[in-house]
Design an enzyme around this catalytic site. Sequence first.
Site, mmCIF file in Angstrom:
data_model
loop_
_atom_site.group_PDB
_atom_site.id
_atom_site.type_symbol
_atom_site.label_atom_id
_atom_site.label_comp_id
_atom_site.label_asym_id
_atom_site.label_seq_id
_atom_site.Cartn_x
_atom_site.Cartn_y
_atom_site.Cartn_z
ATOM 1 C CB SER A 81 -0.952 -0.040 1.195
ATOM 2 O OG SER A 81 -1.974 0.932 1.070
ATOM 3 C CG ASP A 251 -6.805 -3.290 -3.504
ATOM 4 O OD1 ASP A 251 -7.396 -2.398 -2.875
ATOM 5 O OD2 ASP A 251 -5.613 -3.598 -3.318
ATOM 6 C CG HIS A 286 -5.620 -2.458 0.150
ATOM 7 N ND1 HIS A 286 -4.994 -2.006 -0.996
ATOM 8 C CD2 HIS A 286 -5.003 -1.812 1.182
ATOM 9 C CE1 HIS A 286 -4.070 -1.122 -0.682
ATOM 10 N NE2 HIS A 286 -4.033 -0.988 0.636
#
Length: 311
Positions: A81, A251, A286
């Site tokens: 991320s 995601d 995610h």
Amino acid sequence: MTWLLGSPEESLAYVLADRGFDVWVANNRGTRWSRRHTSLDATSWRYWDWSWDDLVVNDMPDVVDYVRTRTAHKPHYVGHSMGTLVALAALSEGKVSEKLKSATLLSPVAYLSHMTTPLGILLANTFAGELISDLGVAEFNPTSPEVTNIVSGLCHNPGINCYDFIRDFTGENYCLNSSAIDVVLQYEPQPTSTKTLVHFAQTFRAGVLTKYDYVSPEVNVENYGQEEPPAYNMSRIPVGFPLFLSYGGQDDLADPADVDLLLADLRRGGHSDATMTVQYLDKFAHLDFIFGVCAKDYVYKDVVSFLNRFN
């Protein structure tokens, strides 16, 4: 803690250590594990006067130098991320590519214009970060009254389901079980600077990846020598630098369309299958990449193979 919350068989840091890698875990500034400073107190505004630009310019190069000094080896980099964003930006600026062997990027973030997380979009479009900043809150602590009051208000908007916060914010995770969620929520999310939140919102609204926009042309000139913030150019990442990118079809933060834009930039810059490995997992969202109980089977075995290839 992100890399250590699962069991030793399911957390990437442990998986790599068990396979003979010397693993160093970095803490972003502002988290509960990284709040000390040589001269500033964590309650002061100046302590929080930074965005992720500062992680690119200062923190990541310093961490890499720290590890190299103590090991006499070039390390591999693994990020998830925002950790991928910092790495990509630093690599594009030529700050660390000569000091690293490779970069593994899980749920890579560069562009955010296709982000589909309802709460994230609402936060960006309502200028929530700017509002919190205007209130004099320099630390974005998700548990603070100032932040929780604003988020609670947003949760009443149509299409927002804060009762299932993780799914609503990150997407429908494929192998994140309820016990893992309970552990994650004990430690995540960690505090960061409000300026970083504003910077992410700017990236979403502008559709391009630039340095922090001070809005005022005069202040931008003071900081960058030009009225608009400079853009990060992903195509400038050195062609021969090995990259492993793994992203998911579900995601909501690192949306596949945005990752495709990043991949197009990299290929435009000359990257090919020789040094760039791309993995697409249609069912992953995610958090599957770091907390999913099946990540070891779908992702980590390929990460280990990639690292061994360029070790």
